[in-house]
Design a protein around this motif. Structure first.
Motif, mmCIF file in Angstrom:
data_model
loop_
_atom_site.group_PDB
_atom_site.id
_atom_site.type_symbol
_atom_site.label_atom_id
_atom_site.label_comp_id
_atom_site.label_asym_id
_atom_site.label_seq_id
_atom_site.Cartn_x
_atom_site.Cartn_y
_atom_site.Cartn_z
ATOM 1 N N ASN A 66 0.807 -1.217 0.000
ATOM 2 C CA ASN A 66 0.000 0.000 0.000
ATOM 3 C C ASN A 66 0.838 1.264 0.000
ATOM 4 O O ASN A 66 0.451 2.280 -0.583
ATOM 5 C CB ASN A 66 -0.925 0.021 1.220
ATOM 6 C CG ASN A 66 -1.821 1.245 1.236
ATOM 7 O OD1 ASN A 66 -2.730 1.366 0.424
ATOM 8 N ND2 ASN A 66 -1.549 2.169 2.145
ATOM 9 N N SER B 238 -6.411 5.029 9.156
ATOM 10 C CA SER B 238 -6.539 3.863 10.032
ATOM 11 C C SER B 238 -5.928 4.129 11.401
ATOM 12 O O SER B 238 -6.242 3.437 12.373
ATOM 13 C CB SER B 238 -5.839 2.655 9.390
ATOM 14 O OG SER B 238 -6.455 2.304 8.174
ATOM 15 N N ASP C 253 0.731 -7.271 3.618
ATOM 16 C CA ASP C 253 0.137 -6.363 4.597
ATOM 17 C C ASP C 253 -0.978 -5.537 3.959
ATOM 18 O O ASP C 253 -0.867 -5.095 2.809
ATOM 19 C CB ASP C 253 1.222 -5.429 5.133
ATOM 20 C CG ASP C 253 0.694 -4.451 6.155
ATOM 21 O OD1 ASP C 253 0.365 -4.887 7.266
ATOM 22 O OD2 ASP C 253 0.612 -3.247 5.832
ATOM 23 N N SER C 254 -2.062 -5.335 4.719
ATOM 24 C CA SER C 254 -3.189 -4.494 4.263
ATOM 25 C C SER C 254 -3.538 -4.806 2.804
ATOM 26 O O SER C 254 -3.648 -3.913 1.962
ATOM 27 C CB SER C 254 -2.837 -3.011 4.427
ATOM 28 O OG SER C 254 -2.555 -2.706 5.768
ATOM 29 N N MET D 39 -6.061 -2.864 0.355
ATOM 30 C CA MET D 39 -6.060 -1.399 0.316
ATOM 31 C C MET D 39 -5.225 -0.733 -0.780
ATOM 32 O O MET D 39 -5.372 0.478 -0.993
ATOM 33 C CB MET D 39 -5.617 -0.851 1.675
ATOM 34 C CG MET D 39 -6.547 -1.247 2.807
ATOM 35 S SD MET D 39 -5.947 -0.734 4.449
ATOM 36 C CE MET D 39 -6.176 1.032 4.356
#
Length: 529
Positions: free
Chosen positions: A103, A143, A203-204, A207
């Protein structure tokens, strides 16, 4: 070391490098420390270790602000040490999984520094999301609390363009419509796969792709930056790279989605192998809630023939040995709060039972470092010691995640409880009683959490791919299921002891049994007829 599809039922241990073991004695955990503790990891019975980011980073967000994927941060070691660690772990039958953060990158990344230096309209800015105007481009909320846009300054000091960051200003979001971004990440995968890494954790993962029109919340049917359809083309290209190796590499997604059908799309045969299942971790300690989570999780994975994953905590959440002692033991991403009443004795009992429950379920199991020691959340860290950006961006309202990241205790005594041998102060302070949870103490105690975890991880290997079925005792405050013929798991979440069925023998129990009765907040593995 080639067990086919090992990832379908593996026990995987998560290492937060700063807090696992300090080999050079500077107060920060490192790769030398991990290498020195490989015998311990091997004794646990795990099949892989997952490292949170070990790359060059200013550590504005615990390493999730990556400045250079091809350099190990000097606080942790070197690429050569990483290669040694990967090889030495493999010699013990332990594979290595690393984090990739698609991201965003660090604001210290060469791409972003170039974008700032070259200014508005430069091609370097096209790799990120820069926008002009006097007002914030969107109403999106970070976030980590606060706005998602930060304004730059022009060389003459006047206000410049805004850039997008869904997390902190130190983590500018990448533009995945740019070919450089796609090409760079594919090369990063090959760089580490070529060095023996067995897989990546993404990760993430929902998004990275944004709606380039930047709508406000609710203006479009599709979310402006979560779970967008374009993501699947990215992960298909990554899967093709992973599959190109003689021993195919594994893709594991961090996917927070409430819709099980949308969740399962990431697990189609040409995308990710597995995805983190946060649903069970987010449920309160209630039989109906946990049962519903198990049912929905297995149902969501079945159509795409993907294994479920089970996890009780990680580096972002309150540890189960604290969380399960709260009146509301459910979890949300930002559940950290100051001064929440906790019954630690109850939390320990439930955490032990939860360990047996998750170890008996079909699929892969993730264990966050220290949970096998029953470490509680450290809730009284000095405010001056807190480093998590959540604490600072919430202006102190949220204590953040440092409480689950306190360095591990290896010995009963000593200035750092064995975290390092040189006596340097760890990067986060350890409680005065930390030695009571140490590996050294628990290895001498047949009833310790560590002993229980070792037995559970050894026992789950025998279950393999055995079929899962609900048992007739699965009702009310009792969770009961079998794994093939001969194995029964019982968990008592009620307020009364449970009479055990009159057959078989006890294989493993989370607590001492009272005759033929299973106490409340306890689990047991039994043989069946």
């Amino acid at each position: 070391m080639s067990r086919e599809q090992w990832w379908r039922d593996a026990a995987i241990y998560q290492i937060y490098p700063r807090s696992f073991a300090d080999g050079d004695g500077d107060g920060t955990g490192d790769l030398a420390g991990v290498r020195s503790r490989l015998p311990y990891l091997s004794s646990l019975g795990i099949e892989a270790i997952w490292f949170t980011p070990w790359y060059l980073s200013p550590l504005a967000d615990g390493g999730y602000d990556v400045a250079d994927y091809r350099t190990i941060d000097p606080a942790f070691g070197t690429v050569e040490e990483a290669e040694l660690l990967i090889a030495e772990a493999a010699d013990r039958g332990i594979r290595t999984i690393i984090d990739i953060v698609p991201n965003h990158v660090s604001s210290e990344h060469e791409w972003f520094k170039q974008a700032l230096e070259e200014g508005p309209g430069s091609p370097a800015r096209d790799r990120f999301w820069f926008r002009g105007g006097e007002e914030l481009p969107t109403d999106w909320v970070s976030s980590f609390s606060g706005d998602t846009w930060t304004r730059t300054k022009n060389p003459d000091g006047t206000p410049g363009e805004w850039y997008l960051h869904l997390f902190t200003p130190d983590q500018p979001d990448l533009n995945w419509n740019h070919p450089d971004v796609r090409r760079e990440h594919e090369e990063i995968l090959r760089f580490w796969f070529d060095r023996g890494v067995a897989g990546i954790r993404i990760d993430s993962a929902t998004m990275p792709v944004k709606d380039p029109s930047f709508p406000q919340y609710g203006e479009t049917a599709e979310h402006p930056y979560v779970d967008r359809d374009e993501l699947h083309d990215i992960y298909r290209s990554w899967r093709a790279i992973a599959d190109s190796y003689a021993e195919p590499r594994v893709l594991v997604g961090e996917i927070w989605l409430a819709d099980p059908q949308r969740f399962a799309r990431y697990l189609r045969p040409d995308e990710m192998h597995t995805a983190f299942n946060f649903d069970l971790m987010g449920r309160p300690w209630q039989a109906a809630e946990l049962r519903a989570s198990i049912e929905s999780t297995l149902a969501a994975h079945a159509p795409v023939d993907a294994p479920a994953t089970w996890v009780l905590s990680n580096h972002d959440v309150t540890r189960p040995a604290t969380r399960y002692g709260r009146e509301d033991s459910s979890f949300s991403f930002q559940d950290k709060r100051f001064g929440v009443p906790t019954d630690l004795a109850k939390a320990q009992r439930r955490a032990r039972a939860a360990a047996l429950l998750t170890a008996a379920l079909p699929g892969s199991l993730y264990v966050y470092q220290g949970d096998e020691l029953g470490l509680p959340e450290v809730e009284d860290l000095p405010l001056a010691a807190l480093q998590d950006p959540i604490f600072h961006r919430s202006e102190g309202a949220d204590p953040g995640r440092d409480g689950c990241r306190v360095p591990l205790p290896w010995t009963t005594t000593g200035p750092s409880f064995g975290f390092n041998s040189q006596g340097f102060t760890p990067w986060l302070p350890q409680p005065a009683d930390w030695g009571s949870h140490s590996v050294e103490r628990q290895e001498r105690d047949s009833g310790s959490m560590l002993t229980l975890y070792r037995a559970a991880l050894a026992g789950r290997r025998d279950l393999g791919a055995s079929p899962f079925d609900w048992h007739e005792l699965n009702t009310g405050d009792v969770i009961a299921f079998t794994r093939g013929p001969g194995f029964l798991c019982l968990v008592n979440l009620g307020d009364q002891a449970l009479a055990l069925p009159q057959y078989g023998e006890v294989l493993l129990a989370s607590t001492a049994l009272t005759g033929d009765r299973l106490p409340t907040d306890a689990a047991v593995w039994l043989t069946t007829k």
